[in-house]
Design a protein around this motif. Structure first.
Motif, PDB file in Angstrom:
ATOM      1  N   GLY A 112      61.611 -39.521 -42.716  1.00 33.92           N
ATOM      2  CA  GLY A 112      61.372 -38.421 -43.079  1.00 33.92           C
ATOM      3  C   GLY A 112      60.128 -38.467 -43.758  1.00 33.92           C
ATOM      4  O   GLY A 112      59.832 -37.533 -44.442  1.00 33.92           O
ATOM      5  N   ARG A 113      59.099 -39.557 -43.619  1.00 31.01           N
ATOM      6  CA  ARG A 113      57.785 -39.591 -44.019  1.00 31.01           C
ATOM      7  C   ARG A 113      57.057 -40.559 -43.470  1.00 31.01           C
ATOM      8  O   ARG A 113      57.649 -41.500 -42.531  1.00 31.01           O
ATOM      9  N   ASP A 114      55.773 -40.690 -43.715  1.00 30.51           N
ATOM     10  CA  ASP A 114      54.896 -41.424 -42.760  1.00 30.51           C
ATOM     11  C   ASP A 114      55.198 -43.043 -43.623  1.00 30.51           C
ATOM     12  O   ASP A 114      55.438 -43.116 -44.610  1.00 30.51           O
ATOM     13  N   VAL A 115      55.238 -43.908 -42.291  1.00 32.62           N
ATOM     14  CA  VAL A 115      55.491 -45.101 -42.657  1.00 32.62           C
ATOM     15  C   VAL A 115      54.110 -46.215 -42.449  1.00 32.62           C
ATOM     16  O   VAL A 115      53.386 -45.836 -41.353  1.00 32.62           O
ATOM     17  N   SER A 116      53.672 -46.776 -43.776  1.00 32.38           N
ATOM     18  CA  SER A 116      52.401 -47.467 -43.462  1.00 32.38           C
ATOM     19  C   SER A 116      52.466 -48.516 -42.413  1.00 32.38           C
ATOM     20  O   SER A 116      53.748 -49.183 -42.270  1.00 32.38           O
ATOM     21  N   ARG A 117      51.465 -49.130 -42.200  1.00 32.88           N
ATOM     22  CA  ARG A 117      51.234 -50.462 -41.150  1.00 32.88           C
ATOM     23  C   ARG A 117      52.053 -51.584 -42.094  1.00 32.88           C
ATOM     24  O   ARG A 117      52.942 -52.315 -41.331  1.00 32.88           O
ATOM     25  N   ASP A 118      51.731 -51.678 -43.197  1.00 37.48           N
ATOM     26  CA  ASP A 118      52.460 -52.801 -44.199  1.00 37.48           C
ATOM     27  C   ASP A 118      54.017 -52.613 -44.182  1.00 37.48           C
ATOM     28  O   ASP A 118      54.608 -53.536 -43.972  1.00 37.48           O
ATOM     29  N   GLU A 119      54.390 -51.311 -44.364  1.00 35.64           N
ATOM     30  CA  GLU A 119      55.785 -51.157 -44.601  1.00 35.64           C
ATOM     31  C   GLU A 119      56.492 -51.357 -43.313  1.00 35.64           C
ATOM     32  O   GLU A 119      57.488 -51.942 -42.891  1.00 35.64           O
ATOM     33  N   ALA A 120      55.817 -50.849 -41.999  1.00 36.29           N
ATOM     34  CA  ALA A 120      56.132 -51.293 -40.821  1.00 36.29           C
ATOM     35  C   ALA A 120      56.439 -52.830 -40.340  1.00 36.29           C
ATOM     36  O   ALA A 120      57.380 -53.110 -39.927  1.00 36.29           O
ATOM     37  N   LYS A 121      55.379 -53.464 -40.878  1.00 41.54           N
ATOM     38  CA  LYS A 121      55.659 -55.050 -40.723  1.00 41.54           C
ATOM     39  C   LYS A 121      56.510 -55.492 -41.461  1.00 41.54           C
ATOM     40  O   LYS A 121      57.565 -56.319 -41.014  1.00 41.54           O
ATOM     41  N   GLN A 122      56.903 -54.932 -42.486  1.00 46.55           N
ATOM     42  CA  GLN A 122      58.063 -55.558 -43.593  1.00 46.55           C
ATOM     43  C   GLN A 122      59.421 -54.935 -42.833  1.00 46.55           C
ATOM     44  O   GLN A 122      60.354 -55.842 -42.735  1.00 46.55           O
ATOM     45  N   ILE A 123      59.550 -53.821 -42.294  1.00 46.25           N
ATOM     46  CA  ILE A 123      60.664 -53.576 -41.768  1.00 46.25           C
ATOM     47  C   ILE A 123      60.982 -54.339 -40.421  1.00 46.25           C
ATOM     48  O   ILE A 123      62.183 -54.730 -40.282  1.00 46.25           O
ATOM     49  N   ALA A 124      59.932 -54.372 -39.750  1.00 44.90           N
ATOM     50  CA  ALA A 124      60.276 -55.410 -38.385  1.00 44.90           C
ATOM     51  C   ALA A 124      60.605 -56.910 -38.704  1.00 44.90           C
ATOM     52  O   ALA A 124      61.384 -57.341 -38.154  1.00 44.90           O
ATOM     53  N   ALA A 125      59.978 -57.293 -39.843  1.00 43.53           N
ATOM     54  CA  ALA A 125      60.454 -58.682 -40.317  1.00 43.53           C
ATOM     55  C   ALA A 125      61.860 -58.808 -40.893  1.00 43.53           C
ATOM     56  O   ALA A 125      62.647 -59.683 -40.671  1.00 43.53           O
ATOM     57  N   SER A 126      62.170 -57.625 -41.493  1.00 43.44           N
ATOM     58  CA  SER A 126      63.506 -57.484 -42.111  1.00 43.44           C
ATOM     59  C   SER A 126      64.622 -57.369 -41.044  1.00 43.44           C
ATOM     60  O   SER A 126      65.718 -58.019 -40.795  1.00 43.44           O
ATOM     61  N   MET A 127      64.307 -56.577 -39.985  1.00 45.06           N
ATOM     62  CA  MET A 127      65.261 -56.274 -38.796  1.00 45.06           C
ATOM     63  C   MET A 127      65.309 -57.613 -38.071  1.00 45.06           C
ATOM     64  O   MET A 127      66.188 -58.041 -37.654  1.00 45.06           O
ATOM     65  N   THR A 128      64.008 -58.147 -37.779  1.00 50.51           N
ATOM     66  CA  THR A 128      64.500 -59.608 -37.095  1.00 50.51           C
ATOM     67  C   THR A 128      65.164 -60.541 -37.857  1.00 50.51           C
ATOM     68  O   THR A 128      66.147 -61.240 -37.140  1.00 50.51           O
ATOM     69  N   GLY A 129      65.027 -60.798 -38.911  1.00 49.40           N
ATOM     70  CA  GLY A 129      65.716 -61.761 -40.008  1.00 49.40           C
ATOM     71  C   GLY A 129      67.163 -61.114 -39.975  1.00 49.40           C
ATOM     72  O   GLY A 129      68.166 -62.256 -39.913  1.00 49.40           O
ATOM     73  N   PHE A 130      67.475 -59.939 -39.864  1.00 52.18           N
ATOM     74  CA  PHE A 130      68.876 -59.334 -40.126  1.00 52.18           C
ATOM     75  C   PHE A 130      69.646 -59.850 -38.494  1.00 52.18           C
ATOM     76  O   PHE A 130      70.825 -60.379 -38.607  1.00 52.18           O
ATOM     77  N   PHE A 131      68.986 -59.735 -37.443  1.00 52.29           N
ATOM     78  CA  PHE A 131      69.531 -59.679 -36.424  1.00 52.29           C
ATOM     79  C   PHE A 131      69.630 -61.370 -36.141  1.00 52.29           C
ATOM     80  O   PHE A 131      70.607 -61.941 -35.249  1.00 52.29           O
ATOM     81  N   ALA A 132      68.742 -62.380 -36.571  1.00 50.17           N
ATOM     82  CA  ALA A 132      68.886 -63.740 -36.527  1.00 50.17           C
ATOM     83  C   ALA A 132      69.947 -64.132 -37.202  1.00 50.17           C
ATOM     84  O   ALA A 132      70.688 -64.912 -36.635  1.00 50.17           O
ATOM     85  N   VAL A 133      70.112 -63.718 -38.351  1.00 48.82           N
ATOM     86  CA  VAL A 133      71.541 -63.827 -39.308  1.00 48.82           C
ATOM     87  C   VAL A 133      72.827 -63.415 -38.445  1.00 48.82           C
ATOM     88  O   VAL A 133      73.688 -64.338 -38.219  1.00 48.82           O
ATOM     89  N   LEU A 134      72.810 -62.493 -37.816  1.00 47.72           N
ATOM     90  CA  LEU A 134      73.881 -62.026 -36.971  1.00 47.72           C
ATOM     91  C   LEU A 134      74.288 -62.826 -35.773  1.00 47.72           C
ATOM     92  O   LEU A 134      75.471 -63.141 -35.494  1.00 47.72           O
ATOM     93  N   ALA A 135      73.159 -63.198 -35.283  1.00 50.47           N
ATOM     94  CA  ALA A 135      73.288 -64.363 -33.878  1.00 50.47           C
ATOM     95  C   ALA A 135      73.887 -65.381 -34.484  1.00 50.47           C
ATOM     96  O   ALA A 135      74.756 -66.132 -33.615  1.00 50.47           O
ATOM     97  N   GLU A 136      73.166 -66.130 -35.541  1.00 50.30           N
ATOM     98  CA  GLU A 136      73.693 -67.314 -36.136  1.00 50.30           C
ATOM     99  C   GLU A 136      75.290 -67.213 -36.606  1.00 50.30           C
ATOM    100  O   GLU A 136      76.013 -68.155 -36.194  1.00 50.30           O
TER     101      GLU A 136
END
Length: 77
Positions: free
Chosen positions: A25-49
């Protein structure tokens, strides 16, 4: 190759912002989007492991070669 990676990263950041801005419900900055993408990638890597470690070994996969009891048997026809 760096240009290809930059284009991929720009697309990922753009898509991340596109998906998460309405949810937050708000604007997401480029840096926030990078952090979200990194967090989601890490989350799914843990699930895959976890998925790989939780998978039971196949019943017939004991590391031995198949043993049918007829080693050395010949077809005498």
């Amino acid at each position: 190759m760096k240009a290809a990676n930059d284009n991929h990263n720009d697309e990922l950041i753009g898509r991340t912002r596109e998906v998460w801005q309405p949810r937050l419900g708000r604007d997401v900055s480029r840096d926030e989007a990078k952090q979200i993408a990194a967090s989601m990638t890490g989350f799914f890597a843990v699930l895959a492991e976890w998925s790989r470690t939780d998978m039971p070994d196949p019943v017939n996969d004991n590391g031995d070669e198949a043993n049918t009891g007829d080693q050395g048997a010949r077809d005498e026809r």
